[in-house]
Design a protein around this motif. Structure first.
Motif, PDB file in Angstrom:
ATOM      1  N   GLY A 199       0.816  -1.208   0.000  1.00 55.54           N
ATOM      2  CA  GLY A 199       0.000   0.000   0.000  1.00 55.54           C
ATOM      3  C   GLY A 199       0.848   1.256   0.000  1.00 55.54           C
ATOM      4  N   GLY A 200       2.035   1.167   0.543  1.00 58.41           N
ATOM      5  CA  GLY A 200       2.893   2.344   0.604  1.00 58.41           C
ATOM      6  C   GLY A 200       2.787   2.982   1.969  1.00 58.41           C
ATOM      7  N   VAL A 201       3.949   3.302   2.564  1.00 60.82           N
ATOM      8  CA  VAL A 201       3.925   3.808   3.926  1.00 60.82           C
ATOM      9  C   VAL A 201       3.639   5.304   3.994  1.00 60.82           C
ATOM     10  CG1 VAL A 201       5.307   2.100   5.125  1.00 60.82           C
ATOM     11  CG2 VAL A 201       6.432   3.878   3.793  1.00 60.82           C
ATOM     12  N   GLU A 202       3.395   5.923   2.837  1.00 60.62           N
ATOM     13  CA  GLU A 202       3.232   7.370   2.852  1.00 60.62           C
ATOM     14  C   GLU A 202       1.773   7.788   2.936  1.00 60.62           C
ATOM     15  OE1 GLU A 202       5.982   9.674   2.252  1.00 60.62           O
ATOM     16  OE2 GLU A 202       7.118   7.917   2.868  1.00 60.62           O
ATOM     17  N   THR A 203       0.869   6.839   2.819  1.00 58.43           N
ATOM     18  CA  THR A 203      -0.527   7.239   2.748  1.00 58.43           C
ATOM     19  C   THR A 203      -1.350   6.495   3.779  1.00 58.43           C
ATOM     20  OG1 THR A 203      -0.599   5.645   0.988  1.00 58.43           O
ATOM     21  CG2 THR A 203      -0.712   7.945   0.358  1.00 58.43           C
ATOM     22  N   LEU A 204      -2.384   7.176   4.282  1.00 62.59           N
ATOM     23  CA  LEU A 204      -3.155   6.603   5.379  1.00 62.59           C
ATOM     24  C   LEU A 204      -4.026   5.438   4.940  1.00 62.59           C
ATOM     25  CD1 LEU A 204      -4.052   9.771   7.368  1.00 62.59           C
ATOM     26  CD2 LEU A 204      -2.954   7.738   8.260  1.00 62.59           C
ATOM     27  N   PHE A 205      -4.487   5.425   3.678  1.00 64.84           N
ATOM     28  CA  PHE A 205      -5.322   4.311   3.274  1.00 64.84           C
ATOM     29  C   PHE A 205      -4.513   3.231   2.557  1.00 64.84           C
ATOM     30  CE2 PHE A 205      -8.850   7.150   4.230  1.00 64.84           C
ATOM     31  CZ  PHE A 205      -9.520   6.303   5.091  1.00 64.84           C
ATOM     32  N   GLY A 206      -3.207   3.443   2.537  1.00 65.44           N
ATOM     33  CA  GLY A 206      -2.334   2.447   1.931  1.00 65.44           C
ATOM     34  C   GLY A 206      -2.537   1.047   2.473  1.00 65.44           C
ATOM     35  N   PRO A 207      -2.566   0.878   3.817  1.00 65.13           N
ATOM     36  CA  PRO A 207      -2.707  -0.477   4.367  1.00 65.13           C
ATOM     37  C   PRO A 207      -3.970  -1.176   3.873  1.00 65.13           C
ATOM     38  CG  PRO A 207      -2.192   1.088   6.101  1.00 65.13           C
ATOM     39  CD  PRO A 207      -2.372   1.890   4.859  1.00 65.13           C
ATOM     40  N   VAL A 208      -5.049  -0.413   3.731  1.00 67.28           N
ATOM     41  CA  VAL A 208      -6.292  -1.020   3.269  1.00 67.28           C
ATOM     42  C   VAL A 208      -6.126  -1.477   1.822  1.00 67.28           C
ATOM     43  CG1 VAL A 208      -8.743  -0.640   2.867  1.00 67.28           C
ATOM     44  CG2 VAL A 208      -7.629   0.397   4.857  1.00 67.28           C
ATOM     45  N   ALA A 209      -5.593  -0.581   1.002  1.00 68.41           N
ATOM     46  CA  ALA A 209      -5.351  -0.940  -0.397  1.00 68.41           C
ATOM     47  C   ALA A 209      -4.410  -2.135  -0.479  1.00 68.41           C
ATOM     48  CB  ALA A 209      -4.761   0.249  -1.146  1.00 68.41           C
ATOM     49  N   GLY A 210      -3.358  -2.112   0.357  1.00 68.10           N
ATOM     50  CA  GLY A 210      -2.370  -3.187   0.328  1.00 68.10           C
ATOM     51  C   GLY A 210      -2.975  -4.520   0.754  1.00 68.10           C
ATOM     52  N   SER A 211      -3.793  -4.493   1.806  1.00 68.28           N
ATOM     53  CA  SER A 211      -4.403  -5.747   2.268  1.00 68.28           C
ATOM     54  C   SER A 211      -5.326  -6.308   1.206  1.00 68.28           C
ATOM     55  CB  SER A 211      -5.212  -5.514   3.540  1.00 68.28           C
ATOM     56  OG  SER A 211      -4.445  -4.814   4.473  1.00 68.28           O
TER      57      SER A 211
ATOM     58  N   LEU B 212      -4.812 -11.082  -4.538  1.00 68.40           N
ATOM     59  CA  LEU B 212      -3.770 -11.750  -5.316  1.00 68.40           C
ATOM     60  C   LEU B 212      -3.559 -13.168  -4.823  1.00 68.40           C
ATOM     61  CD1 LEU B 212      -0.599  -9.538  -5.822  1.00 68.40           C
ATOM     62  CD2 LEU B 212      -1.629 -11.128  -7.444  1.00 68.40           C
ATOM     63  N   HIS B 213      -3.430 -13.276  -3.503  1.00 63.10           N
ATOM     64  CA  HIS B 213      -3.193 -14.547  -2.856  1.00 63.10           C
ATOM     65  C   HIS B 213      -4.303 -15.525  -3.235  1.00 63.10           C
ATOM     66  CE1 HIS B 213      -2.002 -17.249   0.335  1.00 63.10           C
ATOM     67  NE2 HIS B 213      -0.952 -16.483   0.537  1.00 63.10           N
TER      68      HIS B 213
ATOM     69  N   ILE C 247      -4.158 -16.641  -6.996  1.00 66.00           N
ATOM     70  CA  ILE C 247      -3.100 -17.508  -7.517  1.00 66.00           C
ATOM     71  C   ILE C 247      -2.751 -18.666  -6.607  1.00 66.00           C
ATOM     72  CG2 ILE C 247      -2.091 -15.642  -8.858  1.00 66.00           C
ATOM     73  CD1 ILE C 247       0.090 -15.471  -6.809  1.00 66.00           C
ATOM     74  N   SER C 248      -3.292 -18.706  -5.372  1.00 71.74           N
ATOM     75  CA  SER C 248      -2.775 -19.727  -4.450  1.00 71.74           C
ATOM     76  C   SER C 248      -3.214 -21.133  -4.858  1.00 71.74           C
ATOM     77  CB  SER C 248      -3.193 -19.419  -3.016  1.00 71.74           C
ATOM     78  OG  SER C 248      -4.588 -19.417  -2.933  1.00 71.74           O
ATOM     79  N   ARG C 249      -4.081 -21.254  -5.852  1.00 75.51           N
ATOM     80  CA  ARG C 249      -4.432 -22.598  -6.313  1.00 75.51           C
ATOM     81  C   ARG C 249      -3.521 -23.062  -7.456  1.00 75.51           C
ATOM     82  NH1 ARG C 249     -10.203 -20.646  -6.699  1.00 75.51           N
ATOM     83  NH2 ARG C 249      -9.095 -18.857  -5.925  1.00 75.51           N
ATOM     84  N   LEU C 250      -2.747 -22.098  -7.982  1.00 80.37           N
ATOM     85  CA  LEU C 250      -1.833 -22.473  -9.063  1.00 80.37           C
ATOM     86  C   LEU C 250      -0.654 -23.254  -8.502  1.00 80.37           C
ATOM     87  CD1 LEU C 250      -1.767 -19.075 -10.948  1.00 80.37           C
ATOM     88  CD2 LEU C 250      -3.226 -21.061 -11.377  1.00 80.37           C
ATOM     89  N   ALA C 251       0.028 -23.985  -9.382  1.00 79.40           N
ATOM     90  CA  ALA C 251       1.105 -24.860  -8.927  1.00 79.40           C
ATOM     91  C   ALA C 251       2.255 -24.065  -8.302  1.00 79.40           C
ATOM     92  CB  ALA C 251       1.603 -25.703 -10.091  1.00 79.40           C
TER      93      ALA C 251
END
Ligand code: ADP
Ligand code: MG
Lengths: 239, 617
Positions: free
Chosen positions: B552-564, B570-571, B574-578
């Motif tokens: 998310g980037g440590v410079e923005t307050l909503f970064g953690p939400v976007a990052g999570s 993403l997880h 793709i987590s079913r792929l080999a």
């Protein structure tokens, strides 16, 4: 003393530099010729250190051109600038405190340069006898004056054709300042060109050929050192 | 007597292996300031490569030792590739971003090793001619252990000579002190870094290969060894080789003898040593305080501002979407969104410490997993209702953070981060080893929400209310006087101290708040999953949270939400792929190289002006 010939060593034109969004240098230009000792005078915060950092490559300039021995060095990283023969002695000295004096000198070692007698440990200890006695001591144990000598010696190990010294006399006892002046004149005899920043006018008068005054990031005066009047100096440099 | 002597020598042999890993890590850190989390992966590769060579060559002493040397060289070469292709591009990026790059490498090496060497644990081959034991005062001592001790001493001596008697070594030591000055003296740093990276990787590869006859090779080696290596490096003092040797010896001997007294204590012991040493000597046994003066001038942290009107509108629109979503989304999407919300709260609490608080934690899973276990234990043993358990979980982790924080706020920077990792590992070890109370590896099962909330849609709304409330509360705190002081503590600790603000107390409170909110997220997580396992407290969980914040980037307050959201999505995709770890790792690396400000930072730069924010960078 060899007279300065008129070959240009360093030529800075239109230099502009920023820290983040703050502009520090404005269209700054100056020239140093081979064999000269030139001083850059200016108040605290005028931009002397910033000018030097830009020349060396520690702070890439936003605009302008820097030439050393005719070569464009504007965007070279510091180690390449140094390899070309431009040495730098920073104002806060920055010796490697956990290395011995010999090791500090070793860090500065660069190949010899044509037309100059290469610097060796022995020649440097000749020039700075205080360091000789303590060659195996950690550099962190040196006094302020000795540290200043060590930074100069360390830079000389790179066999520079020109040295930039940032406020070398700052914080030194008068006796040491005298020694420093002798050393700098001795370097001139060796053919090394010198560009230094100072706030000490007497010291500058004693050793320099020419002076620039920097005020709020641009050059506002240039003359031979004899032609710099106290009045002109005080106008820009008194606190 | 012989028994104790052999016990001592065995500890010394363990220390020798540990030293070789830690030595490379400390060298790399000293010169480049990179906390190379992938170092453990290099160790694992060393073991696998050596195993493959040894088992394919005739069993002679020559081929055994030759294989080990070749394996170490291969790992050294991998180190060069990683340094030149990836890390070199990132030296000017914020240090934390380098971490994300090294996480990417861990994932890639995991999957490549699984593919190349298989998933089974490999039993280490014996060293020809040295597989027997000798008798020392009547007790048996494996010969190979004695060889290990000798080899490590030899390496210690050689490295000492290299650092103190060669020009290259002098340059390395100079770089440890002041890299910028070294460059101004004409030294090409890139080449020096590459060299150090080679040496560090070579040593850890050698360590991995040499321990084969004692430990074999498996896919868990990477994270297992990295925690231990960090402890050794931090206890010894970052950048100090002698320190690493001494610390490895202390730790290995303590576990060697500790196991006689309290067999269950070995894991806890190591981290306890670290905590004690750091409280007494905050920079380790031989360490020097991190110099603040000569760090290359970084970009000042962006100023955080309350949301401008347009951003608030965007937020409201998002809320509306979240509220209406159950009308259209299937159960599967709701479960995914619930998970994203919970992880957002957890990573927001980590961000709260890291961003405005300026304290990086490598062990945030202690609080997330702590909250999860607190809730689960309350339900399991006391039949506590969900509502009460959710209220007590943050209290429990707040208390835990109060204890851990008391130690941590005494330190700064990497040392602080390492200490959080150590404490998280202590918590993990307790949960893992105290099986009779916590269920150990089997976890605690059947923890379901109260009847009224036991419906995916109701639980979705409950989670959303709590998590959005939590995220907004944390965000709001940044703009209170406490929040301003917190940021002042981060930006100019000396000045804050000078005007009479109690720096540590503020940091401590920040720590406790972050711990409490992470615990709340953990509590919710248990009820959403119905069970909890020690994995929720493990290092890899802590890394997940770090990745979410960094994404998310440590410079923005909503970064953690976007990052999570990005990470979880993403997880899930793709987590079913080999080879999903390979893909995920590669994505991280591409992201780090392409967007060194994180996703939200990138959008902030692109579209920030429209929403009334200042562009950054
Ligand atoms: N790292 C920095 N970041 C931001 N501003 C700086 C930095 N270093 C110096 N400055 C500012 O740049 C100006 C020029 O500084 P400097 O070149 O060090 O002056 P001098 O060497 O003449 O005393 C000053 O106003 C100073 O505050
Ligand atoms: Mg200055």
């Amino acid at each position: 003393m060899t007279e300065p010939n008129h070959e240009t060593m360093l030529e800075v034109s239109g230099l502009t530099a920023f820290y983040g969004k703050a502009q520090i240098l404005f269209d700054l230009s100056l020239t140093i010729r081979r064999g000269e000792i030139v001083v850059l005078l200016g108040r605290n915060g005028a931009g002397k250190t910033t000018t030097f950092k830009s020349i060396i490559g520690l702070l890439p300039p936003a605009d302008g051109e820097i030439r050393f021995k005719g070569r464009d060095i504007t965007h070279l990283p510091p180690h390449k600038t140094c390899n070309l023969g431009l040495g730098y002695v920073p104002e806060d000295r920055r010796i490697f405190t956990q290395l011995t004096i010999l090791e500090n000198l070793e860090v500065g070692r660069q190949p010899p340069r044509e037309g100059f007698v290469p610097w060796t440990f022995e020649r440097l200890f000749d020039l700075f006898p205080n360091l000789a006695e303590r060659r195996n001591q950690d550099a962190g144990t040196l006094s302020g004056g000795e540290q200043q000598m060590l930074t100069i010696a360390r830079t000389l190990m790179g066999n520079p054709e020109m040295i930039i010294l940032d406020e070398p006399s700052e914080g030194l006892a008068p006796v040491i300042v005298q020694q420093l002046a002798d050393t700098i004149r001795r370097l001139k005899q060796e053919g090394v060109s010198i560009f230094l920043a100072e706030q000490n006018l007497n010291f500058s008068r004693f050793i320099c050929d020419r002076a620039y005054i920097i005020h709020q990031g641009s050059v506002c005066h240039e003359s031979a050192i004899e032609e710099l009047s106290d009045k002109e100096y005080e106008r820009y440099c008194s606190i | 007597m012989g028994f104790y002597l052999v016990q001592f020598l065995t500890g010394w042999a363990d220390a020798s292996g540990l030293f070789m890993v830690a030595c490379g890590l400390t060298l790399i850190f000293g010169v480049s300031r990179i906390v190379n989390f992938a170092h453990g992966s290099f160790y694992m590769v060393g073991a696998y490569v050596a195993y493959t060579l040894i088992t394919h060559l005739p069993a002679t002493g020559m081929s055994f030792w030759g294989s080990i040397l070749v394996a170490a060289l291969v790992v050294g070469a991998i180190g060069i590739v990683v340094e030149v292709l990836l890390l070199r591009r990132l030296y000017h990026a914020p240090e934390l971003f380098l971490l994300m790059g090294t996480f990417g490498i861990i994932l890639i090496i995991q999957d490549l090793s699984r593919w190349l060497f298989g998933a089974e644990d490999l039993l280490g081959p014996q060293c020809p001619g040295l597989s027997g034991s000798i008798s020392i005062l009547g007790s048996l001592m494996p010969q190979y252990d004695l060889v290990l001790i000798a080899v490590a001493l030899l390496i210690l001596g050689l490295i000492w000579l290299l650092l103190n008697r060669t020009r290259w070594g002098i340059l390395v030591r100079a770089a440890t002190e002041d890299r910028e000055m070294l460059a101004a003296l004409g030294v090409n740093q890139s080449r020096l870094f590459t060299g150090v990276f080679f040496l560090g990787s070579f040593l850890t590869g050698l360590g991995g290969a040499l321990q084969l006859p004692k430990g074999g090779a498996d896919l868990l080696m990477d994270l297992n060894v990295i925690a231990a290596a960090f402890v050794v490096v931090v206890v010894g003092g970052m950048g100090s080789i002698q320190g690493a040797y001494l610390a490895a010896l202390i730790i290995a001997e303590l576990s060697s003898f500790g196991i006689l007294v309290l067999p269950q204590s070995t894991l806890v012991m190591m981290f306890l040593v670290m905590a004690v040493v750091l409280v007494i000597r905050p920079y380790g046994l031989f360490g020097k305080p991190e110099s603040m003066v000569h760090e290359a001038a970084g970009e000042p942290s962006a100023t955080l501002r309350p949301a401008p009107a347009r951003l608030k509108m965007l937020g409201l629109a998002l809320l509306a979407v979240i509220a209406l979503l159950p009308l259209v989304a299937g159960e599967f999407q709701l479960v995914l969104l619930t998970e994203i919300a919970i992880l957002s709260l957890a990573s927001m609490s980590l961000y709260f410490m890291m961003g405005p608080g300026g304290m990086v934690s490598f062990g945030h899973a202690a609080f997330f997993g702590g909250g999860a276990y607190a809730a689960a234990l309350l339900v399991h043993y006391l039949q506590t209702p969900m509502e009460l358990a959710l209220g007590l979980a943050p209290l429990a982790t707040g208390l835990l953070a109060l204890i851990i924080g008391w130690f941590c706020v005494r330190l700064t920077g990497v040392y602080l981060a390492m200490l959080t990792l150590a404490f998280a590992q202590i918590c993990w070890s307790i949960v893992f080893q105290w099986g009779s109370f916590t269920g150990g590896d089997d976890g605690i099962l059947s923890i379901w929400p109260s009847a009224w909330a036991d419906d995916k849609i109701v639980f979705y709304y409950l989670t959303m209310v709590i998590c959005i409330g939590g995220v907004l509360a944390l965000r709001a705190m940044v703009f209170t006087p406490f929040g301003y002081t917190m940021r002042a503590c981060r930006d100019s600790p000396l000045r804050v101290d000078a005007i009479g603000i109690d720096l540590r107390r503020h940091q401590w409170l920040t720590f406790v708040l972050a711990g409490a909110f992470a615990g709340l997220a953990g509590g919710l997580y248990v009820f959403s999953k119905g069970s909890v396992f020690p994995d929720e407290m493990a290092i890899s969980r802590s890394f997940d949270f770090l990745l979410m914040v960094l994404l998310g980037g440590v410079e923005t307050l909503f970064g953690p939400v976007a990052g999570s959201a990005a990470f979880t999505w993403l997880h899930d995709q793709i987590s079913r792929l080999a080879f999903w770890q390979l893909i995920l790792g590669s994505i991280f690396i591409v992201l780090v190289v392409a967007f060194p400000q994180g996703i939200a930072g990138f959008f902030n730069n692109r579209f920030g002006r429209y929403f009334g924010a200042e562009p950054q960078g």
